[in-house]
Design a protein around this motif. Structure first.
Motif, PDB file in Angstrom:
ATOM      1  N   VAL A   1      -2.257 -10.470   6.282  1.00 18.12           N
ATOM      2  CA  VAL A   1      -3.461 -11.254   6.024  1.00 18.12           C
ATOM      3  C   VAL A   1      -4.457 -11.104   7.171  1.00 18.12           C
ATOM      4  N   ASN A   2      -3.962 -11.214   8.381  1.00 15.69           N
ATOM      5  CA  ASN A   2      -4.837 -11.115   9.550  1.00 15.69           C
ATOM      6  C   ASN A   2      -5.533  -9.750   9.601  1.00 15.69           C
ATOM      7  N   GLU A   3      -4.780  -8.684   9.366  1.00 16.82           N
ATOM      8  CA  GLU A   3      -5.366  -7.337   9.427  1.00 16.82           C
ATOM      9  C   GLU A   3      -6.350  -7.109   8.288  1.00 16.82           C
ATOM     10  N   PHE A   4      -6.016  -7.582   7.083  1.00 19.62           N
ATOM     11  CA  PHE A   4      -6.931  -7.366   5.954  1.00 19.62           C
ATOM     12  C   PHE A   4      -8.239  -8.113   6.173  1.00 19.62           C
ATOM     13  N   VAL A   5      -8.140  -9.379   6.586  1.00 22.30           N
ATOM     14  CA  VAL A   5      -9.353 -10.171   6.817  1.00 22.30           C
ATOM     15  C   VAL A   5     -10.201  -9.536   7.918  1.00 22.30           C
ATOM     16  N   SER A   6      -9.565  -9.101   8.988  1.00 19.51           N
ATOM     17  CA  SER A   6     -10.297  -8.470  10.087  1.00 19.51           C
ATOM     18  C   SER A   6     -11.022  -7.217   9.616  1.00 19.51           C
ATOM     19  N   ASN A   7     -10.324  -6.377   8.839  1.00 17.89           N
ATOM     20  CA  ASN A   7     -10.946  -5.143   8.343  1.00 17.89           C
ATOM     21  C   ASN A   7     -12.079  -5.434   7.370  1.00 17.89           C
ATOM     22  N   SER A   8     -11.902  -6.454   6.530  1.00 16.97           N
ATOM     23  CA  SER A   8     -12.967  -6.805   5.592  1.00 16.97           C
ATOM     24  C   SER A   8     -14.215  -7.242   6.331  1.00 16.97           C
ATOM     25  N   VAL A   9     -14.062  -8.086   7.327  1.00 16.09           N
ATOM     26  CA  VAL A   9     -15.203  -8.573   8.099  1.00 16.09           C
ATOM     27  C   VAL A   9     -15.895  -7.429   8.821  1.00 16.09           C
TER      28      VAL A   9
ATOM     29  N   ALA B   1      -3.833   5.458   6.447  1.00 14.29           N
ATOM     30  CA  ALA B   1      -3.519   4.697   7.673  1.00 14.29           C
ATOM     31  C   ALA B   1      -4.173   5.314   8.900  1.00 14.29           C
ATOM     32  N   CYS B   2      -5.473   5.584   8.793  1.00 15.64           N
ATOM     33  CA  CYS B   2      -6.201   6.163   9.925  1.00 15.64           C
ATOM     34  C   CYS B   2      -6.522   5.121  10.997  1.00 15.64           C
ATOM     35  N   GLY B   3      -6.851   3.910  10.570  1.00 13.81           N
ATOM     36  CA  GLY B   3      -7.215   2.879  11.537  1.00 13.81           C
ATOM     37  C   GLY B   3      -6.019   2.087  12.023  1.00 13.81           C
ATOM     38  N   LEU B   4      -6.220   1.333  13.104  1.00 14.57           N
ATOM     39  CA  LEU B   4      -5.125   0.555  13.678  1.00 14.57           C
ATOM     40  C   LEU B   4      -4.625  -0.501  12.700  1.00 14.57           C
ATOM     41  N   GLY B   5      -5.556  -1.225  12.067  1.00 17.54           N
ATOM     42  CA  GLY B   5      -5.150  -2.274  11.141  1.00 17.54           C
ATOM     43  C   GLY B   5      -4.342  -1.745   9.973  1.00 17.54           C
TER      44      GLY B   5
ATOM     45  N   ARG C   1      -2.662   1.012   9.923  1.00 14.33           N
ATOM     46  CA  ARG C   1      -1.372   1.501  10.437  1.00 14.33           C
ATOM     47  C   ARG C   1      -0.390   0.349  10.604  1.00 14.33           C
ATOM     48  N   VAL C   2      -0.877  -0.792  11.064  1.00 12.95           N
ATOM     49  CA  VAL C   2      -0.020  -1.976  11.197  1.00 12.95           C
ATOM     50  C   VAL C   2       0.554  -2.368   9.842  1.00 12.95           C
ATOM     51  N   ILE C   3      -0.316  -2.398   8.824  1.00 11.06           N
ATOM     52  CA  ILE C   3       0.137  -2.769   7.480  1.00 11.06           C
ATOM     53  C   ILE C   3       1.150  -1.759   6.952  1.00 11.06           C
ATOM     54  N   GLN C   4       0.866  -0.474   7.147  1.00  5.40           N
ATOM     55  CA  GLN C   4       1.774   0.569   6.679  1.00  5.40           C
ATOM     56  C   GLN C   4       3.128   0.463   7.382  1.00  5.40           C
ATOM     57  N   SER C   5       3.110   0.205   8.674  1.00  3.75           N
ATOM     58  CA  SER C   5       4.347   0.087   9.438  1.00  3.75           C
ATOM     59  C   SER C   5       5.167  -1.112   8.985  1.00  3.75           C
ATOM     60  N   LEU C   6       4.492  -2.249   8.755  1.00  2.00           N
ATOM     61  CA  LEU C   6       5.195  -3.436   8.269  1.00  2.00           C
ATOM     62  C   LEU C   6       5.856  -3.165   6.919  1.00  2.00           C
ATOM     63  N   ALA C   7       5.117  -2.528   6.033  1.00  2.00           N
ATOM     64  CA  ALA C   7       5.659  -2.235   4.706  1.00  2.00           C
ATOM     65  C   ALA C   7       6.870  -1.306   4.796  1.00  2.00           C
ATOM     66  N   ALA C   8       6.768  -0.284   5.643  1.00  2.00           N
ATOM     67  CA  ALA C   8       7.874   0.661   5.785  1.00  2.00           C
ATOM     68  C   ALA C   8       9.122  -0.030   6.332  1.00  2.00           C
TER      69      ALA C   8
END
Length: 360
Positions: free
Chosen positions: A274-282, A325-329, A331-338
């Motif tokens: 949630v934190n990464e998605f909201v940050s990227n959206s903003v 997963a080019c950006g840091l956010g 990549r974080v989401i991709q890593s969590l999912a994996a």
């Protein structure tokens, strides 16, 4: 014969205490090791023991039935003063043990073999040993198994110690970050009260409020370690309020949680996503003025999912970049999912970005 103290007894005891293993509960990981040692060596008794001040304490045992014995009668107390491995075919032929009441009785221990457990500094802490009520010898394979199992004991203890140190370091860093954010927020608030210009004062108050919310969000991110489950509705009620202080004016944030509880690990993953998605959206996707970010969280015994969407300007190309997963956010989401064996889907067609992460 009573065992002599080790030449570096104080340092040896300090190393033993450093591991924090003494007087802990029995654990299956160690019980299985002594069971295996007893079975392979074909003996009735096997123990993982540590030589403490005045006592011999057993982390795991088969065939003994006690958790500690006095050091005066300890066989292992003698053994840790020798090499890495000691085998005594008949204890009554050994001057150190011939008068030991644990060996002289009718059901006394007549055979002993032990691999010494050594700390990171090389000092002996105890042994993984096997005992029998009759004289005998081990085969080469049995001796090798005892050595291997003893190294496994110490690897387990070293890993636990390393994890504890890492957690302590993380808690210290978290504490300092929280204090730093709180200090910055307080300083901005003080400066706002002294500012005569209304516009500047409002800007400072807004910045102070955002910093305090960021501090609260940081605390939530790192307080999900203990306990059996987390109240998701309560957690994300607080998170929604914190995040609203960090997004621009005009942005509506809606977090819908249908189920009540989840494991700390899953709750932490939801929070980070949630934190990464909201940050990227903003940062990248929202239009000027009014905007909406919606989060839907589902978790049950059958599986879990989290859906995130905004009504910004993201395109199909933006979705492709996110999926790579080019950006840091991202990549974080991709890593969590994996790490949680979950699937990740990004979709966009000029009317906002959509993200779905779900268990498989």
């Amino acid at each position: 014969m009573k065992p002599d103290l080790h030449p570096m007894e104080a340092a040896r005891i300090a190393e033993l205490r450093r591991y924090g293993i003494l007087d802990t509960e029995r654990e299956r990981e160690f019980d299985e090791l002594v069971e295996l040692a007893s079975e392979i060596c074909e003996v009735p008794v096997s123990v993982v023991n540590f030589i403490d001040e005045g006592r011999q304490w057993f982390k795991a045992e088969v065939g003994l039935g006690v958790r500690s014995t006095p050091l005066d009668t300890s066989l292992c107390g003698h053994v840790i003063l020798q090499g890495d491995f000691v085998e005594i075919p008949d204890t009554l032929d050994d001057s150190r043990m011939a008068d030991n009441p644990l060996c002289t009785g009718e059901a006394g221990f007549r055979f002993y073999a032990g691999a010494v457990l050594k700390g990171a500094n090389g000092l002996p802490l105890g042994t993984l040993c096997v005992l029998d009520h009759k004289p005998r010898t081990l085969t080469d394979l049995q001796r090798r198994v005892l050595r291997v199992l003893s190294r496994h004991v110490m690897r387990e203890l070293d890993l636990r110690f390393a994890l504890e140190q890492e957690q302590m370091m993380r808690r210290e860093v978290d504490h300092r970050v929280k204090n730093s954010l709180a200090s910055i927020g307080a300083l901005l608030s003080m400066k706002a009260r002294r500012e005569s210009n209304q516009a500047a004062r409002m800007a400072l108050e807004d910045a102070s409020s955002r910093i305090r919310s960021l501090s609260s969000l940081h605390a939530e991110l790192h307080d999900l370690e203990g306990g059996e489950s987390v109240d998701l509705k309560s957690l994300f009620g607080r998170i929604e309020a914190d995040l609203l202080q960090l997004v621009p004016d005009g942005v509506t944030l809606v977090i819908d949680v249908r189920e009540d509880r989840a494991t700390p690990a899953l709750a932490n993953a939801f929070l980070l996503i949630v934190n990464e998605f909201v940050s990227n959206s903003v940062k990248h996707g929202l239009k000027n003025g009014e905007a909406v970010i919606e989060i839907a969280i589902r978790a049950s015994d059958r599986g879990w999912s989290i859906g995130c969407r905004d009504d910004g300007t993201a395109t199909a190309e933006d979705a492709e970049r996110a999926a790579s997963a080019c950006g840091l956010g991202t990549r974080v989401i991709q890593s969590l999912a994996a790490s949680m064996d979950a699937t990740v889907q990004w979709n966009a067609a000029g009317r906002g970005m959509e993200l779905t992460v779900a268990s498989t």
